[in-house]
Design an enzyme around this catalytic site. Structure first.
Site, PDB file in Angstrom:
ATOM      1  N   GLY A   1       0.859  -1.103  -0.039  1.00 57.70           N
ATOM      2  CA  GLY A   1       0.009   0.028   0.017  1.00 57.70           C
ATOM      3  C   GLY A   1       0.829   1.240   0.197  1.00 57.70           C
ATOM      4  O   GLY A   1       0.585   2.311  -0.708  1.00 57.70           O
TER       5      GLY A   1
ATOM      6  N   ARG B   1       7.056   1.962   1.085  1.00 57.36           N
ATOM      7  CA  ARG B   1       7.727   0.614   1.214  1.00 57.36           C
ATOM      8  C   ARG B   1       7.838   0.032  -0.130  1.00 57.36           C
ATOM      9  O   ARG B   1       8.672  -1.016  -0.383  1.00 57.36           O
ATOM     10  CB  ARG B   1       6.364  -0.167   1.971  1.00 57.36           C
ATOM     11  CG  ARG B   1       6.874  -1.614   2.471  1.00 57.36           C
ATOM     12  CD  ARG B   1       5.759  -2.263   3.296  1.00 57.36           C
ATOM     13  NE  ARG B   1       5.623  -1.609   4.589  1.00 57.36           N
ATOM     14  CZ  ARG B   1       4.385  -1.489   5.345  1.00 57.36           C
ATOM     15  NH1 ARG B   1       3.403  -2.027   4.888  1.00 57.36           N
ATOM     16  NH2 ARG B   1       4.464  -0.727   6.539  1.00 57.36           N
TER      17      ARG B   1
ATOM     18  N   ARG C   1       1.387  11.105  -8.191  1.00 63.43           N
ATOM     19  CA  ARG C   1       0.828  10.981  -7.037  1.00 63.43           C
ATOM     20  C   ARG C   1       1.877  10.573  -5.928  1.00 63.43           C
ATOM     21  O   ARG C   1       1.566  10.017  -4.685  1.00 63.43           O
ATOM     22  CB  ARG C   1      -0.430  10.392  -6.911  1.00 63.43           C
ATOM     23  CG  ARG C   1      -1.704  10.858  -7.548  1.00 63.43           C
ATOM     24  CD  ARG C   1      -2.877  10.085  -7.511  1.00 63.43           C
ATOM     25  NE  ARG C   1      -3.952  10.852  -8.470  1.00 63.43           N
ATOM     26  CZ  ARG C   1      -4.780  11.325  -7.662  1.00 63.43           C
ATOM     27  NH1 ARG C   1      -5.224  11.260  -6.434  1.00 63.43           N
ATOM     28  NH2 ARG C   1      -5.773  11.918  -8.448  1.00 63.43           N
TER      29      ARG C   1
ATOM     30  N   ARG D   1      -0.251  -8.844  -3.443  1.00 63.52           N
ATOM     31  CA  ARG D   1      -0.080  -7.851  -2.203  1.00 63.52           C
ATOM     32  C   ARG D   1       0.564  -8.012  -1.056  1.00 63.52           C
ATOM     33  O   ARG D   1       0.604  -9.313  -0.764  1.00 63.52           O
ATOM     34  CB  ARG D   1      -1.816  -7.554  -1.879  1.00 63.52           C
ATOM     35  CG  ARG D   1      -1.860  -6.565  -0.873  1.00 63.52           C
ATOM     36  CD  ARG D   1      -3.151  -6.384  -0.538  1.00 63.52           C
ATOM     37  NE  ARG D   1      -3.244  -5.781   0.833  1.00 63.52           N
ATOM     38  CZ  ARG D   1      -2.588  -5.077   1.510  1.00 63.52           C
ATOM     39  NH1 ARG D   1      -1.904  -3.900   0.717  1.00 63.52           N
ATOM     40  NH2 ARG D   1      -2.816  -4.689   2.731  1.00 63.52           N
TER      41      ARG D   1
ATOM     42  N   GLY E   1       1.189  -6.799   2.562  1.00 62.33           N
ATOM     43  CA  GLY E   1       0.791  -5.963   3.793  1.00 62.33           C
ATOM     44  C   GLY E   1       0.630  -6.266   5.026  1.00 62.33           C
ATOM     45  O   GLY E   1       1.105  -7.196   5.054  1.00 62.33           O
TER      46      GLY E   1
ATOM     47  N   GLU F   1      -7.681  -4.114   1.278  1.00 58.21           N
ATOM     48  CA  GLU F   1      -7.567  -3.996  -0.068  1.00 58.21           C
ATOM     49  C   GLU F   1      -7.667  -5.492  -0.784  1.00 58.21           C
ATOM     50  O   GLU F   1      -8.030  -5.459  -1.930  1.00 58.21           O
ATOM     51  CB  GLU F   1      -5.833  -3.662  -0.535  1.00 58.21           C
ATOM     52  CG  GLU F   1      -5.413  -2.252  -0.161  1.00 58.21           C
ATOM     53  CD  GLU F   1      -5.240  -2.242   1.507  1.00 58.21           C
ATOM     54  OE1 GLU F   1      -5.090  -3.246   2.141  1.00 58.21           O
ATOM     55  OE2 GLU F   1      -5.403  -0.675   1.536  1.00 58.21           O
TER      56      GLU F   1
ATOM     57  N   ASP G   1      -0.931  -5.729  14.429  1.00 59.49           N
ATOM     58  CA  ASP G   1      -1.930  -5.439  15.478  1.00 59.49           C
ATOM     59  C   ASP G   1      -3.146  -6.123  15.641  1.00 59.49           C
ATOM     60  O   ASP G   1      -3.646  -6.825  14.496  1.00 59.49           O
ATOM     61  CB  ASP G   1      -2.220  -3.859  15.270  1.00 59.49           C
ATOM     62  CG  ASP G   1      -3.041  -3.543  13.963  1.00 59.49           C
ATOM     63  OD1 ASP G   1      -2.437  -3.548  12.985  1.00 59.49           O
ATOM     64  OD2 ASP G   1      -4.360  -3.416  14.082  1.00 59.49           O
TER      65      ASP G   1
HETATM   66  N1  HPA Z   1      -7.820  -2.379  10.045  1.00 62.00           N
HETATM   67  C1  HPA Z   1      -7.387  -2.268   8.646  1.00 62.00           C
HETATM   68  N2  HPA Z   1      -6.438  -2.469   8.147  1.00 62.00           N
HETATM   69  C2  HPA Z   1      -5.250  -2.791   8.760  1.00 62.00           C
HETATM   70  C3  HPA Z   1      -5.201  -2.877  10.124  1.00 62.00           C
HETATM   71  C4  HPA Z   1      -6.652  -2.745  10.877  1.00 62.00           C
HETATM   72  O1  HPA Z   1      -6.659  -2.921  12.117  1.00 62.00           O
HETATM   73  N3  HPA Z   1      -3.932  -3.309  10.576  1.00 62.00           N
HETATM   74  C5  HPA Z   1      -3.257  -3.063   9.457  1.00 62.00           C
HETATM   75  N4  HPA Z   1      -4.001  -2.895   8.422  1.00 62.00           N
END
Ligand code: HPA
Length: 234
Positions: A20, A24, A43, A87, A89, A180, A203
């Site tokens: 994304g 990165r 962009r 992808r 991410g 995504e 997380d």
């Molecule tokens: N929500 C949506 N996208 C994410 C999150 C999340 O908590 N953590 C990393 N990408």
């Protein structure tokens, strides 16, 4: 040249990694590619092409969310002949079986986004990863001792949603949330291209735990290596 990609035909390899974050994308090109050159700067959504183990490869940032991802995936496939899109991410964990730093290979992706609802009515499309890519990534993860889960994720339009929002999905075995994959799989399916989303759990929405910056970086290195090996093996 398209509205969002200034590259010329032939500037992208047939296989493209899709993070994304533009920085990165730059980091991936600088860290993993040989002879990397920038092919897009519109962009600041950076794209690069080079080679990995002597095979042509590109990386193109998608920005965040499904509309942005759909634009880049569509243009790469339809205007630049891209055939394989992977992808790379992060995702939030919504299932107790997935721990911080684990990798999820997204077999499918549910969504709250409306694009497919209108396009497929009265059906609800179930977007799927390309099986060859999924199998290659699962095999590569096993060989490298990377803890990888194969299962469903959800591509949400909301990063900041109400607490408990994903419980019904957790109850049905959905592993993680990102923003995504659902549209990536849909755009690829419509064009007969191959797609896979690989996510590191950065997380945990259940416990609130999050990776510290050093672990985040090393887990990304691990995931990108996995993505490159899988993309070129499939
Ligand atoms: N929500 C949506 N996208 C994410 C999150 C999340 O908590 N953590 C990393 N990408």
């Amino acid at each position: 040249m398209t509205p969002h990609l200034e590259a010329k035909l032939g500037d992208y390899a047939e296989t493209v990694l899709l993070p994304g974050d533009p920085l990165r994308a730059k980091w991936i090109a600088e860290t993993f590619f040989e002879d990397a050159r920038q092919v897009n700067g519109i962009r600041n959504c950076l794209g690069f092409t080079g080679s990995y183990k002597s095979r042509p490869i590109s990386v193109q940032a998608t920005g965040m969310g499904q509309p942005s991802t759909a634009i880049y995936a569509h243009e790469l496939i339809h205007f630049f002949g891209v055939k394989t899109l992977v992808r790379v991410g992060t995702c939030g964990g919504i299932h107790p079986s997935v721990k911080l730093r684990d990798v999820i290979l997204a077999q499918t992706a549910s969504t709250d986004n409306g694009m497919n609802r209108a396009a497929f009515a009265p059906f609800e499309f179930a977007p799927a990863a390309d099986f060859g890519l999924l199998r290659a990534a699962a095999g590569e993860a096993e060989r490298r001792g990377i803890k990888a889960h194969v299962g469903g994720i959800v591509s949400s339009d909301l990063f900041y949603g109400p607490e408990g929002r994903y419980q019904v999905l957790t109850d049905h075995g959905v592993l993680g949330v990102e923003m995504e994959a659902n549209t990536l799989y849909t755009v690829a399916a419509r064009a007969g291209a191959k797609a896979l989303a690989i996510c590191t759990m950065s997380d945990c929405l259940i416990t609130g735990a999050a990776l510290d910056p050093a672990s985040r970086q090393s887990s990304l290195t691990e995931m990108v290596t996995l993505a490159l090996e899988a993309a070129l093996a499939a």
